[in-house]
Every structure is written in structure tokens, then in C-alpha cells.
Design a protein around this motif. Structure first.
Motif, PDB file in Angstrom:
ATOM      1  N   GLY A   4     -32.278 -24.029  21.179  1.00  0.00           N
ATOM      2  CA  GLY A   4     -30.834 -24.063  21.382  1.00  0.00           C
ATOM      3  C   GLY A   4     -30.097 -24.559  20.156  1.00  0.00           C
ATOM      4  N   THR A   5     -30.655 -25.566  19.482  1.00  0.00           N
ATOM      5  CA  THR A   5     -30.029 -26.085  18.270  1.00  0.00           C
ATOM      6  C   THR A   5     -29.952 -25.019  17.193  1.00  0.00           C
ATOM      7  N   GLY A   6     -31.023 -24.241  17.061  1.00  0.00           N
ATOM      8  CA  GLY A   6     -31.049 -23.189  16.048  1.00  0.00           C
ATOM      9  C   GLY A   6     -29.969 -22.150  16.263  1.00  0.00           C
ATOM     10  N   TRP A   7     -29.798 -21.675  17.506  1.00  0.00           N
ATOM     11  CA  TRP A   7     -28.760 -20.676  17.776  1.00  0.00           C
ATOM     12  C   TRP A   7     -27.362 -21.255  17.582  1.00  0.00           C
ATOM     13  N   PRO A  52     -17.093 -28.651  22.362  1.00  0.00           N
ATOM     14  CA  PRO A  52     -17.736 -27.367  22.658  1.00  0.00           C
ATOM     15  C   PRO A  52     -19.226 -27.510  22.981  1.00  0.00           C
ATOM     16  N   MET A  53     -19.923 -28.365  22.224  1.00  0.00           N
ATOM     17  CA  MET A  53     -21.360 -28.514  22.444  1.00  0.00           C
ATOM     18  C   MET A  53     -21.640 -29.303  23.720  1.00  0.00           C
ATOM     19  N   ALA A  54     -20.792 -30.284  24.020  1.00  0.00           N
ATOM     20  CA  ALA A  54     -20.978 -31.041  25.263  1.00  0.00           C
ATOM     21  C   ALA A  54     -20.808 -30.129  26.476  1.00  0.00           C
ATOM     22  N   LEU A  55     -19.890 -29.171  26.390  1.00  0.00           N
ATOM     23  CA  LEU A  55     -19.686 -28.239  27.497  1.00  0.00           C
ATOM     24  C   LEU A  55     -20.905 -27.349  27.697  1.00  0.00           C
ATOM     25  N   VAL A  56     -21.445 -26.798  26.613  1.00  0.00           N
ATOM     26  CA  VAL A  56     -22.529 -25.829  26.740  1.00  0.00           C
ATOM     27  C   VAL A  56     -23.872 -26.503  27.016  1.00  0.00           C
ATOM     28  N   TRP A  57     -24.012 -27.776  26.654  1.00  0.00           N
ATOM     29  CA  TRP A  57     -25.268 -28.492  26.864  1.00  0.00           C
ATOM     30  C   TRP A  57     -25.169 -29.552  27.970  1.00  0.00           C
ATOM     31  N   GLN A  58     -24.158 -29.472  28.810  1.00  0.00           N
ATOM     32  CA  GLN A  58     -23.974 -30.529  29.800  1.00  0.00           C
ATOM     33  C   GLN A  58     -25.057 -30.538  30.870  1.00  0.00           C
ATOM     34  N   SER A  59     -25.875 -29.479  30.949  1.00  0.00           N
ATOM     35  CA  SER A  59     -26.987 -29.488  31.900  1.00  0.00           C
ATOM     36  C   SER A  59     -28.137 -30.363  31.416  1.00  0.00           C
ATOM     37  N   HIS A  60     -28.161 -30.670  30.106  1.00  0.00           N
ATOM     38  CA  HIS A  60     -29.168 -31.584  29.575  1.00  0.00           C
ATOM     39  C   HIS A  60     -28.833 -33.012  30.014  1.00  0.00           C
ATOM     40  N   PRO A  89     -20.123 -23.510  30.830  1.00  0.00           N
ATOM     41  CA  PRO A  89     -20.729 -22.259  30.371  1.00  0.00           C
ATOM     42  C   PRO A  89     -22.241 -22.403  30.251  1.00  0.00           C
ATOM     43  N   ARG A  90     -22.968 -21.346  30.571  1.00  0.00           N
ATOM     44  CA  ARG A  90     -24.429 -21.393  30.510  1.00  0.00           C
ATOM     45  C   ARG A  90     -24.894 -21.443  29.057  1.00  0.00           C
ATOM     46  N   PRO A  91     -25.971 -22.203  28.759  1.00  0.00           N
ATOM     47  CA  PRO A  91     -26.462 -22.317  27.373  1.00  0.00           C
ATOM     48  C   PRO A  91     -27.304 -21.120  26.948  1.00  0.00           C
ATOM     49  N   PHE A  95     -28.137 -31.270  16.147  1.00  0.00           N
ATOM     50  CA  PHE A  95     -27.124 -30.276  15.789  1.00  0.00           C
ATOM     51  C   PHE A  95     -26.065 -30.881  14.878  1.00  0.00           C
ATOM     52  N   PHE A  96     -25.553 -32.058  15.253  1.00  0.00           N
ATOM     53  CA  PHE A  96     -24.492 -32.677  14.457  1.00  0.00           C
ATOM     54  C   PHE A  96     -25.004 -33.237  13.135  1.00  0.00           C
ATOM     55  N   MET A  97     -26.278 -33.585  13.071  1.00  0.00           N
ATOM     56  CA  MET A  97     -26.845 -34.041  11.797  1.00  0.00           C
ATOM     57  C   MET A  97     -26.768 -32.926  10.758  1.00  0.00           C
ATOM     58  N   VAL A  98     -27.244 -31.737  11.121  1.00  0.00           N
ATOM     59  CA  VAL A  98     -27.175 -30.598  10.203  1.00  0.00           C
ATOM     60  C   VAL A  98     -25.723 -30.177  10.001  1.00  0.00           C
ATOM     61  N   GLY A  99     -24.957 -30.140  11.098  1.00  0.00           N
ATOM     62  CA  GLY A  99     -23.562 -29.723  11.004  1.00  0.00           C
ATOM     63  C   GLY A  99     -22.728 -30.638  10.133  1.00  0.00           C
ATOM     64  N   SER A 100     -22.946 -31.948  10.233  1.00  0.00           N
ATOM     65  CA  SER A 100     -22.193 -32.898   9.405  1.00  0.00           C
ATOM     66  C   SER A 100     -22.504 -32.695   7.929  1.00  0.00           C
ATOM     67  N   ALA A 101     -23.764 -32.429   7.612  1.00  0.00           N
ATOM     68  CA  ALA A 101     -24.129 -32.176   6.217  1.00  0.00           C
ATOM     69  C   ALA A 101     -23.423 -30.925   5.699  1.00  0.00           C
ATOM     70  N   ILE A 102     -23.374 -29.874   6.528  1.00  0.00           N
ATOM     71  CA  ILE A 102     -22.678 -28.644   6.140  1.00  0.00           C
ATOM     72  C   ILE A 102     -21.188 -28.918   5.937  1.00  0.00           C
TER      73      ILE A 102
END
Length: 243
Positions: A70-73, A145-153, A118-120, A165-172
Motif C-alpha cells: 500500500g505504501t508503494g502505490w 487523505p492517507m488517514a481516510l484511505v488507511w483508516q481500516s488499519h 474509501p477502500r484502500p 509513507f510520510f518519511m519518504v514523502g517528507s524527504a521528497i
């Protein structure tokens, strides 16, 4: 900034770091409105720098529970979204960014309260990643956005996946903002001063997890973020009314 302003920012970053280390998101939603009230030019780079540190710590702690697929997509969308967000920072005024913080936070809160889930699946993950990239880079608030799509976790899986996800995203985002000239000496200085607050919040989250369940943490995040946004909106309106 005055000593009182530094103390206010440190206090809210401590609470925000504790919240994010417990739930997987919330640093920007809680801290950005307060930082914007003090000095909107410090956004978004200061909070993204601190988020990078915090997400590294949480990802390392929860590494056995990551949803790597999921993180990759999600990162497929996050990369172009980050560059678009950096472009927005370059072309929008500081007041415009402050209003963007208000809109992003309140929109995220409305969606969270309404329970939209929304479904992940692949398309939703890519779309959420892109939205998070734009919002996170432009305003330092990329969590909704990520909390909504991953709220089933739940629990460690949610914290670990969101943090990776945010570790890579913050670097970007930091690379994008650096190219756009939005990472200044002032933002770097404030980020360094706030490192103890982030570390303190991270350590406190270990104890908070014992007393606050997911429902209580969710209420805390919604209430604190909403209050901060309303205060920031009030300040912006008063500033606009002044001659």
C-alpha cells in the motif's frame, strides 16, 4: 520571535508529535495553525523537517507492521504531488498559504467526522498519495487523505504504514521546497530548536498509548485541529479588516 512565541510553538509541537507518534498523523493538522499565527513564512518547511525526524523514529519502531504494498502505490501519487505542492508554495502569498492551512484542516475534519471511508485499492491509494503530496508540501498537512484511505488499519500497522509513507514523502517535499527556494535559514533554525519537543512527544506517545484508545485519540485530534484552525481563521479575518 519572542520567548513566549517559541514556548507556544514548542508546546504545540510536543503535543502534535505525541499525537502523530500514537496515531500515524496529526503533526501538521495540530501544529500548522499555531505556527501560521506566529509567522506563516515558517510554513511549510519547518514542520516538514520535524515530520521527517518523527516519521523515521516511528517507522523504525513499527517496522514489523508495515503495509509495504500500500505504501508503494501511495508513493506513486505522492512524488508528482510533492512537486506540484512546491510550485504552489512558490506562487502563493504567505496569507494565501495560511488560508490554505485553514481550508485543508477543516475539510479533513469534516470528512473525518462524516466517516467517509474509501477502500484502500490501487486507484484510491494513488489518488490519496497525490492529494497528500500537494497538501503536505504546500501546507505541511498531508495526513487527512492517507488517514481516510488507511483508516481500516489499526494500532502499530496504521502508525508504521503512515510513518513510512510520510518519511519518504517528507524527504521528497524537502527536496522540492529546496529547489523552489522555500527552505530558509529561519526555518532550519526553528526546526533545530524544536527537535527536543519532537523527541519529547515521541517518548510521551509510548505512555499515551496505554491510556488513550483510538476513539479518544481521534476526538482529541479533531478537537485540537478544529480549535487551531478557527483561531487562525479569526486572526486572518482581523488582519484583513485592519486598514
Amino acid at each position: 520571535m519572542t520567548g513566549t512565541e517559541y514556548a507556544a510553538i514548542a508546546g504545540v509541537i510536543f503535543l502534535a508529535a505525541c499525537l502523530q507518534a500514537s496515531t500515524g498523523f496529526g503533526l501538521g493538522m495540530l501544529a500548522a495553525p499555531v505556527v501560521a499565527m506566529v509567522d506563516p513564512t515558517l510554513l511549510p518547511a519547518t514542520l516538514i523537517l520535524l515530520a521527517l525526524l518523527l516519521t523515521i523514529l516511528v517507522t523504525a519502531r513499527e517496522r514489523q507492521h508495515l503495509d509495504l504494498r500500500g505504501t508503494g502505490w501511495a508513493l506513486v501519487g505522492r512524488i508528482p504531488g510533492g512537486f506540484l505542492g512546491a510550485w504552489l508554495v512558490a506562487v502563493i502569498s504567505t496569507e494565501g498559504l495560511a488560508w490554505a492551512v485553514v481550508v485543508v484542516v477543516l475539510t479533513g475534519l469534516v470528512l473525518a467526522i462524516r466517516g467517509w471511508a474509501p477502500r484502500p485499492v490501487r486507484v484510491n491509494l494513488i489518488a490519496a498519495g497525490a492529494a497528500s503530496g500537494i497538501m503536505g508540501t504546500a501546507t505541511s498537512i498531508g495526513g487527512p487523505p492517507m488517514a481516510l484511505v488507511w483508516q481500516s488499519h489499526r494500532g502499530p500497522r496504521l502508525r508504521g504504514t503512515m510513518s513510512a509513507f510520510f518519511m519518504v514523502g517528507s524527504a521528497i517535499s524537502l527536496v522540492s521546497l529546496g529547489v523552489a527556494g522555500a527552505v530558509t535559514a529561519e526555518t532550519l533554525t526553528l526546526a533545530l530548536w524544536m527537535v527536543p519537543a519532537v523527541l519529547g512527544g515521541y517518548l510521551a506517545s509510548r505512555f499515551m498509548n496505554r491510556f488513550l484508545n483510538a476513539a479518544r485519540l481521534r476526538v482529541l485530534a479533531i478537537g485540537a485541529s478544529g480549535l487551531g484552525s478557527l483561531l487562525l481563521m479569526g486572526q486572518l479575518v482581523l488582519s484583513a479588516l485592519q486598514p
